[in-house]
Design a protein around this motif. Structure first.
Motif, PDB file in Angstrom:
ATOM      1  N   GLU A 185       0.829  -1.201   0.000  1.00 46.55           N
ATOM      2  CA  GLU A 185       0.000   0.000   0.000  1.00 46.55           C
ATOM      3  C   GLU A 185       0.865   1.253   0.000  1.00 46.55           C
ATOM      4  N   GLU A 186       0.188   2.365  -0.226  1.00 45.68           N
ATOM      5  CA  GLU A 186       0.815   3.688  -0.188  1.00 45.68           C
ATOM      6  C   GLU A 186       2.125   3.746  -0.988  1.00 45.68           C
ATOM      7  N   PRO A 187       2.058   3.385  -2.282  1.00 48.73           N
ATOM      8  CA  PRO A 187       3.286   3.476  -3.085  1.00 48.73           C
ATOM      9  C   PRO A 187       3.751   4.918  -3.191  1.00 48.73           C
ATOM     10  N   LYS A 188       5.047   5.094  -3.128  1.00 43.93           N
ATOM     11  CA  LYS A 188       5.621   6.429  -3.222  1.00 43.93           C
ATOM     12  C   LYS A 188       6.156   6.697  -4.628  1.00 43.93           C
ATOM     13  N   VAL A 189       6.205   5.637  -5.449  1.00 39.74           N
ATOM     14  CA  VAL A 189       6.633   5.713  -6.847  1.00 39.74           C
ATOM     15  C   VAL A 189       5.720   4.792  -7.646  1.00 39.74           C
ATOM     16  N   GLU A 190       5.753   4.907  -8.956  1.00 38.32           N
ATOM     17  CA  GLU A 190       5.005   3.965  -9.788  1.00 38.32           C
ATOM     18  C   GLU A 190       5.759   2.634  -9.805  1.00 38.32           C
ATOM     19  N   MET A 191       5.101   1.588  -9.363  1.00 40.51           N
ATOM     20  CA  MET A 191       5.692   0.246  -9.275  1.00 40.51           C
ATOM     21  C   MET A 191       5.028  -0.629 -10.335  1.00 40.51           C
ATOM     22  N   GLU A 192       5.791  -0.985 -11.364  1.00 37.82           N
ATOM     23  CA  GLU A 192       5.256  -1.769 -12.474  1.00 37.82           C
ATOM     24  C   GLU A 192       5.643  -3.241 -12.329  1.00 37.82           C
ATOM     25  N   GLN A 193       4.848  -4.109 -12.959  1.00 38.79           N
ATOM     26  CA  GLN A 193       5.116  -5.559 -12.958  1.00 38.79           C
ATOM     27  C   GLN A 193       5.294  -6.078 -11.529  1.00 38.79           C
ATOM     28  N   LEU A 194       4.381  -5.704 -10.660  1.00 36.40           N
ATOM     29  CA  LEU A 194       4.473  -6.040  -9.238  1.00 36.40           C
ATOM     30  C   LEU A 194       4.218  -7.532  -9.016  1.00 36.40           C
ATOM     31  N   GLN A 195       5.252  -8.232  -8.577  1.00 43.03           N
ATOM     32  CA  GLN A 195       5.142  -9.648  -8.224  1.00 43.03           C
ATOM     33  C   GLN A 195       5.183  -9.767  -6.707  1.00 43.03           C
ATOM     34  N   MET A 196       4.231 -10.532  -6.175  1.00 40.56           N
ATOM     35  CA  MET A 196       4.150 -10.738  -4.728  1.00 40.56           C
ATOM     36  C   MET A 196       4.081 -12.235  -4.470  1.00 40.56           C
ATOM     37  N   SER A 197       4.844 -12.689  -3.512  1.00 40.73           N
ATOM     38  CA  SER A 197       4.818 -14.095  -3.119  1.00 40.73           C
ATOM     39  C   SER A 197       4.937 -14.176  -1.607  1.00 40.73           C
ATOM     40  N   PHE A 198       4.293 -15.185  -1.025  1.00 42.32           N
ATOM     41  CA  PHE A 198       4.505 -15.425   0.399  1.00 42.32           C
ATOM     42  C   PHE A 198       4.540 -16.910   0.690  1.00 42.32           C
ATOM     43  N   HIS A 199       5.207 -17.210   1.786  1.00 41.20           N
ATOM     44  CA  HIS A 199       5.412 -18.589   2.232  1.00 41.20           C
ATOM     45  C   HIS A 199       5.225 -18.599   3.747  1.00 41.20           C
ATOM     46  N   LEU A 200       4.431 -19.514   4.235  1.00 39.56           N
ATOM     47  CA  LEU A 200       4.257 -19.640   5.681  1.00 39.56           C
ATOM     48  C   LEU A 200       5.508 -20.259   6.288  1.00 39.56           C
ATOM     49  N   HIS A 201       5.588 -20.220   7.603  1.00 38.18           N
ATOM     50  CA  HIS A 201       6.681 -20.899   8.308  1.00 38.18           C
ATOM     51  C   HIS A 201       6.684 -22.359   7.841  1.00 38.18           C
ATOM     52  N   PRO A 202       7.853 -22.916   7.513  1.00 35.68           N
ATOM     53  CA  PRO A 202       7.898 -24.285   6.971  1.00 35.68           C
ATOM     54  C   PRO A 202       7.184 -25.338   7.831  1.00 35.68           C
ATOM     55  N   GLN A 203       7.194 -25.180   9.142  1.00 43.07           N
ATOM     56  CA  GLN A 203       6.531 -26.169  10.006  1.00 43.07           C
ATOM     57  C   GLN A 203       5.008 -26.111   9.918  1.00 43.07           C
ATOM     58  N   MET A 204       4.480 -25.047   9.321  1.00 40.73           N
ATOM     59  CA  MET A 204       3.021 -24.950   9.165  1.00 40.73           C
ATOM     60  C   MET A 204       2.479 -25.972   8.176  1.00 40.73           C
ATOM     61  N   LEU A 205       3.336 -26.543   7.358  1.00 37.93           N
ATOM     62  CA  LEU A 205       2.894 -27.554   6.395  1.00 37.93           C
ATOM     63  C   LEU A 205       2.210 -28.721   7.092  1.00 37.93           C
ATOM     64  N   SER A 206       2.699 -29.070   8.272  1.00 34.21           N
ATOM     65  CA  SER A 206       2.096 -30.194   9.007  1.00 34.21           C
ATOM     66  C   SER A 206       0.941 -29.739   9.910  1.00 34.21           C
ATOM     67  N   LYS A 207       0.652 -28.437   9.919  1.00 37.69           N
ATOM     68  CA  LYS A 207      -0.364 -27.907  10.838  1.00 37.69           C
ATOM     69  C   LYS A 207      -1.693 -27.584  10.154  1.00 37.69           C
ATOM     70  N   ILE A 208      -1.674 -27.472   8.842  1.00 36.56           N
ATOM     71  CA  ILE A 208      -2.905 -27.124   8.128  1.00 36.56           C
ATOM     72  C   ILE A 208      -3.124 -28.094   6.972  1.00 36.56           C
ATOM     73  N   GLY A 209      -4.331 -28.125   6.456  1.00 42.74           N
ATOM     74  CA  GLY A 209      -4.695 -29.094   5.425  1.00 42.74           C
ATOM     75  C   GLY A 209      -4.319 -28.654   4.027  1.00 42.74           C
ATOM     76  N   THR A 210      -3.065 -28.840   3.671  1.00 40.69           N
ATOM     77  CA  THR A 210      -2.612 -28.468   2.330  1.00 40.69           C
ATOM     78  C   THR A 210      -1.339 -29.229   1.989  1.00 40.69           C
ATOM     79  N   THR A 211      -1.010 -29.221   0.701  1.00 39.92           N
ATOM     80  CA  THR A 211       0.239 -29.845   0.271  1.00 39.92           C
ATOM     81  C   THR A 211       1.325 -28.813   0.029  1.00 39.92           C
TER      82      THR A 211
END
Length: 194
Positions: free
Chosen positions: A81-107
């Motif tokens: 949020e609140e960009p201070k410049v024009e940001m083009e081709q914005l790629q966003m990725s996130f990863h949970l803590h690795p141990q969360m793989l065994s805590k929630i229902g997903t692969t």
């Protein structure tokens, strides 16, 4: 013999192209992004800055809870949020803590917008002044334990974009803000833990 050589070369070329190019480029982009994140989490965790002050934008993350027809979800969302410049081709990725793989229902516990056909552009005075990325995961309360309570707010984030055709890449480790409802669900679950 020469007449046979041209079709044979053409057939061989087509087979080689099929073998080498069967993978969808977007899927390769997602795999590359996932590999980069997992490698840095495992071997270079210091690249993930916890100080989220940035010259170009503000970044935050939230975690929400949803119960729909007795199916429980935990929903992670990051915000640029609140960009201070024009940001083009914005790629966003996130990863949970690795141990969360065994805590929630997903692969997998990764999400990215690199598969999107049109990556967003955000600007301080543009029609879009922010962007977000979210993913809902199945929550199995029977898998929630003390370790879950310690790690579920950890969110590893990668943000890539261009400003005047110059590429920027940032890595952050955010402490996502859980909703009151999720905190109550986890608190009630924790009360039943040994």
């Amino acid at each position: 013999m020469k007449m046979l050589a041209k079709p044979l070369i053409a057939c061989t070329t087509i087979i080689m192209l099929l073998i080498a190019g069967c993978t969808d480029p977007n899927h390769r982009g997602q795999s590359k992004e996932l590999s980069d994140m997992e490698s840095k989490i495992a071997y270079q965790p210091e690249v993930f800055l916890t100080d989220v002050v940035n010259d170009h934008f503000n970044i935050t993350a939230t975690i929400n809870y949803r119960n729909k027809e007795n199916v429980e979800y935990i929903i992670y969302e990051m915000f640029i949020e609140e960009p201070k410049v024009e940001m083009e081709q914005l790629q966003m990725s996130f990863h949970l803590h690795p141990q969360m793989l065994s805590k929630i229902g997903t692969t997998n516990i990764f999400e990215s917008n690199v598969l999107f056909d049109n990556l967003p552009t955000i600007a301080p005075d543009g029609t879009s002044t922010g962007a977000s990325l979210f993913r809902a995961f199945l929550l199995d309360p029977s898998k929630v334990d003390r370790e879950t309570l310690e790690i579920y707010t950890d969110l590893y984030v990668k943000v890539s974009y261009q400003v005047d055709r110059e590429e920027y890449v940032h890595y952050f480790k955010l402490n996502a803000e859980p909703s009151d409802e999720l905190v109550n669900v986890f608190h009630n679950t924790a009360m039943t833990l040994n």
